[in-house]
Design a protein around this motif. Structure first.
Motif, PDB file in Angstrom:
ATOM      1  N   LYS A   1     -35.594   3.327 -36.922  1.00  0.00           N
ATOM      2  CA  LYS A   1     -36.426   2.132 -36.696  1.00  0.00           C
ATOM      3  C   LYS A   1     -36.072   1.004 -37.668  1.00  0.00           C
ATOM      4  CE  LYS A   1     -40.341   4.474 -34.579  1.00  0.00           C
ATOM      5  NZ  LYS A   1     -41.763   4.833 -34.673  1.00  0.00           N
ATOM      6  N   ILE A   2     -35.844   1.372 -38.925  1.00  0.00           N
ATOM      7  CA  ILE A   2     -35.521   0.350 -39.936  1.00  0.00           C
ATOM      8  C   ILE A   2     -34.158  -0.290 -39.620  1.00  0.00           C
ATOM      9  CG2 ILE A   2     -34.920   0.007 -42.372  1.00  0.00           C
ATOM     10  CD1 ILE A   2     -37.101   2.191 -43.019  1.00  0.00           C
ATOM     11  N   ALA A   3     -33.162   0.541 -39.325  1.00  0.00           N
ATOM     12  CA  ALA A   3     -31.827   0.003 -39.022  1.00  0.00           C
ATOM     13  C   ALA A   3     -31.869  -0.851 -37.759  1.00  0.00           C
ATOM     14  CB  ALA A   3     -30.820   1.143 -38.861  1.00  0.00           C
ATOM     15  N   SER A   4     -32.614  -0.407 -36.755  1.00  0.00           N
ATOM     16  CA  SER A   4     -32.735  -1.202 -35.520  1.00  0.00           C
ATOM     17  C   SER A   4     -33.356  -2.555 -35.828  1.00  0.00           C
ATOM     18  CB  SER A   4     -33.606  -0.464 -34.496  1.00  0.00           C
ATOM     19  OG  SER A   4     -33.001   0.753 -34.134  1.00  0.00           O
ATOM     20  N   PHE A   5     -34.371  -2.543 -36.694  1.00  0.00           N
ATOM     21  CA  PHE A   5     -35.004  -3.803 -37.059  1.00  0.00           C
ATOM     22  C   PHE A   5     -34.002  -4.736 -37.747  1.00  0.00           C
ATOM     23  CE2 PHE A   5     -36.891  -6.676 -40.008  1.00  0.00           C
ATOM     24  CZ  PHE A   5     -37.772  -7.352 -39.184  1.00  0.00           C
ATOM     25  N   PHE A   6     -33.286  -4.209 -38.748  1.00  0.00           N
ATOM     26  CA  PHE A   6     -32.339  -5.062 -39.493  1.00  0.00           C
ATOM     27  C   PHE A   6     -31.234  -5.601 -38.574  1.00  0.00           C
ATOM     28  CE2 PHE A   6     -33.497  -2.946 -43.718  1.00  0.00           C
ATOM     29  CZ  PHE A   6     -34.074  -4.094 -44.230  1.00  0.00           C
ATOM     30  N   PHE A   7     -30.699  -4.737 -37.705  1.00  0.00           N
ATOM     31  CA  PHE A   7     -29.628  -5.207 -36.815  1.00  0.00           C
ATOM     32  C   PHE A   7     -30.160  -6.234 -35.818  1.00  0.00           C
ATOM     33  CE2 PHE A   7     -27.090  -1.785 -38.582  1.00  0.00           C
ATOM     34  CZ  PHE A   7     -25.829  -2.345 -38.591  1.00  0.00           C
ATOM     35  N   GLY A   8     -31.405  -6.049 -35.373  1.00  0.00           N
ATOM     36  CA  GLY A   8     -32.021  -7.049 -34.492  1.00  0.00           C
ATOM     37  C   GLY A   8     -32.111  -8.401 -35.195  1.00  0.00           C
ATOM     38  N   LEU A   9     -32.518  -8.362 -36.459  1.00  0.00           N
ATOM     39  CA  LEU A   9     -32.620  -9.597 -37.252  1.00  0.00           C
ATOM     40  C   LEU A   9     -31.243 -10.246 -37.407  1.00  0.00           C
ATOM     41  CD1 LEU A   9     -34.386 -11.400 -39.195  1.00  0.00           C
ATOM     42  CD2 LEU A   9     -33.710  -9.831 -41.028  1.00  0.00           C
ATOM     43  N   LEU A  10     -30.225  -9.433 -37.696  1.00  0.00           N
ATOM     44  CA  LEU A  10     -28.873  -9.987 -37.890  1.00  0.00           C
ATOM     45  C   LEU A  10     -28.321 -10.547 -36.575  1.00  0.00           C
ATOM     46  CD1 LEU A  10     -27.441  -7.307 -40.332  1.00  0.00           C
ATOM     47  CD2 LEU A  10     -28.152  -9.652 -40.895  1.00  0.00           C
ATOM     48  N   THR A  11     -28.649  -9.903 -35.463  1.00  0.00           N
ATOM     49  CA  THR A  11     -28.222 -10.425 -34.157  1.00  0.00           C
ATOM     50  C   THR A  11     -28.855 -11.803 -33.927  1.00  0.00           C
ATOM     51  OG1 THR A  11     -28.021  -8.189 -33.287  1.00  0.00           O
ATOM     52  CG2 THR A  11     -28.204  -9.961 -31.659  1.00  0.00           C
ATOM     53  N   GLU A  12     -30.158 -11.874 -34.205  1.00  0.00           N
ATOM     54  CA  GLU A  12     -30.887 -13.154 -34.057  1.00  0.00           C
ATOM     55  C   GLU A  12     -30.245 -14.260 -34.882  1.00  0.00           C
ATOM     56  OE1 GLU A  12     -35.058 -13.484 -35.451  1.00  0.00           O
ATOM     57  OE2 GLU A  12     -35.380 -11.841 -34.015  1.00  0.00           O
ATOM     58  N   LYS A  13     -29.754 -13.883 -36.070  1.00  0.00           N
ATOM     59  CA  LYS A  13     -29.169 -14.877 -36.983  1.00  0.00           C
ATOM     60  C   LYS A  13     -27.678 -15.078 -36.731  1.00  0.00           C
ATOM     61  CE  LYS A  13     -32.939 -15.265 -39.640  1.00  0.00           C
ATOM     62  NZ  LYS A  13     -33.715 -16.505 -39.759  1.00  0.00           N
ATOM     63  N   GLY A  14     -27.119 -14.382 -35.735  1.00  0.00           N
ATOM     64  CA  GLY A  14     -25.739 -14.649 -35.328  1.00  0.00           C
ATOM     65  C   GLY A  14     -24.657 -13.878 -36.058  1.00  0.00           C
ATOM     66  N   VAL A  15     -25.001 -12.765 -36.693  1.00  0.00           N
ATOM     67  CA  VAL A  15     -23.953 -11.952 -37.339  1.00  0.00           C
ATOM     68  C   VAL A  15     -23.451 -10.906 -36.330  1.00  0.00           C
ATOM     69  CG1 VAL A  15     -23.370 -10.411 -39.254  1.00  0.00           C
ATOM     70  CG2 VAL A  15     -25.076 -12.234 -39.588  1.00  0.00           C
ATOM     71  N   PRO A  16     -22.192 -10.984 -35.921  1.00  0.00           N
ATOM     72  CA  PRO A  16     -21.677 -10.060 -34.892  1.00  0.00           C
ATOM     73  C   PRO A  16     -21.758  -8.599 -35.354  1.00  0.00           C
ATOM     74  CG  PRO A  16     -20.200 -11.930 -35.165  1.00  0.00           C
ATOM     75  CD  PRO A  16     -21.176 -11.977 -36.305  1.00  0.00           C
ATOM     76  N   ASN A  17     -22.393  -7.752 -34.551  1.00  0.00           N
ATOM     77  CA  ASN A  17     -22.591  -6.355 -34.960  1.00  0.00           C
ATOM     78  C   ASN A  17     -22.598  -5.427 -33.749  1.00  0.00           C
ATOM     79  OD1 ASN A  17     -25.504  -5.623 -34.147  1.00  0.00           O
ATOM     80  ND2 ASN A  17     -25.709  -7.652 -35.070  1.00  0.00           N
ATOM     81  N   HIS A  18     -22.622  -4.125 -34.038  1.00  0.00           N
ATOM     82  CA  HIS A  18     -22.449  -3.102 -32.986  1.00  0.00           C
ATOM     83  C   HIS A  18     -23.738  -2.743 -32.250  1.00  0.00           C
ATOM     84  CE1 HIS A  18     -23.598   0.773 -35.444  1.00  0.00           C
ATOM     85  NE2 HIS A  18     -24.408  -0.231 -35.708  1.00  0.00           N
ATOM     86  N   PHE A  19     -24.885  -3.218 -32.726  1.00  0.00           N
ATOM     87  CA  PHE A  19     -26.169  -2.716 -32.221  1.00  0.00           C
ATOM     88  C   PHE A  19     -26.421  -3.179 -30.781  1.00  0.00           C
ATOM     89  CE2 PHE A  19     -30.865  -3.083 -31.903  1.00  0.00           C
ATOM     90  CZ  PHE A  19     -31.176  -1.737 -32.063  1.00  0.00           C
TER      91      PHE A  19
END
Ligand code: UDP
Length: 234
Positions: free
Chosen positions: A49-67
């Motif tokens: 849950k914590i990792a999903s939250f952080f990756f969701g935040l990074l996606t929102e802010k435009g950091v390309p990631n695997h989530f």
């Protein structure tokens, strides 16, 4: 489902989509390169849950990631990556191995963020490497390293600011990157297993150091992090 890989804290499975893997978060915990082993009750649920939250935040802010998305308590879907054999560590405050190696008191603020590179190899204990070694040994290209540095600093700025609002100091953390269709993406996890989080007011540790150093209340610290990030009481 076909399991492709089992690590210390996670299992990775193939899915029907060849570009997507399912990551299953376990309760197993290790420290000191596997010398200390244990389980933390429900860590898999909390870290998923914590990792999903952080990756969701990074996606929102435009950091390309695997989530891709979290599918249940312990599982999330991610894009298939060829992981670069590097651990990228960022430090805002001196702690852990840096404090030990340089004899600097834990808690000393850094004048600017430090990015360190380690060669991801358990048998060797993930040794420290420099950029010349990474390039010369073919672990990443110059362009990939530039991208990694850029994304890493973005992640640090985004997480530091977000956590500060939740009264958490981001001391240090570890990232991993991989390549998907030729593009560098942030991968792996971001959780109390891979970061040092200190309560901004009390200095209380809210991360895996509670397990590493036998401080007790490990599960409560992970639960507190989930609550501060999402408002969810586990
Ligand atoms: N870290 C990690 N995996 C590793 C090594 C380090 O997730 O294999 C994280 C660790 O949780 C901390 C940061 O990277 O947030 C810096 O760790 P350090 O080099 O101080 O090593 P440690 O003291 O954890 O052995």
């Amino acid at each position: 489902m076909n399991m492709l890989y089992e690590g210390k804290a996670k299992q990775v499975f193939e899915t029907e989509d060849k570009d997507v893997y399912l990551v299953h978060y376990k309760d197993d915990a290790t420290a000191f390169n596997g010398e200390k082993k244990g389980t933390i009750h429900d860590k898999g649920v909390l870290n998923n849950k914590i990792a999903s939250f952080f990756f969701g935040l990074l996606t929102e802010k435009g950091v390309p990631n695997h989530f891709v998305k979290r599918v249940n308590d312990r599982d999330q879907l991610v894009k298939r990556l060829e992981i670069l054999p590097l651990e990228v560590i960022v430090r805002n405050i001196v702690a852990g191995s840096l404090a030990k190696r340089l004899g600097i008191e834990e808690g000393t603020p850094c004048k600017q963020p430090i990015m360190e590179l380690c060669y991801k190899n358990d048998d060797l204990g993930d040794p420290f490497v420099n950029e010349d070694q990474v390039l010369a040994l073919g672990w990443a290209t110059c362009e990939q390293l530039d991208t990694i540095r850029k994304y890493t600093m973005q992640v640090n700025d985004i997480l530091k600011a977000f956590l500060a609002e939740k009264k958490v100091t981001l001391v240090d953390f570890k990232l991993e990157f991989g390549v998907h269709n030729g593009e560098v993406l942030l991968g792996d996890e971001i959780s109390p297993d891979t970061c040092r989080f200190w309560d901004s007011e009390t200095g209380e540790k809210l991360d895996k150091d509670r397990f590493r150093r036998d401080l007790g209340n490990v599960e409560d610290a992970y639960k507190e992090m989930l609550f501060r990030l999402t408002g969810e009481r586990a």
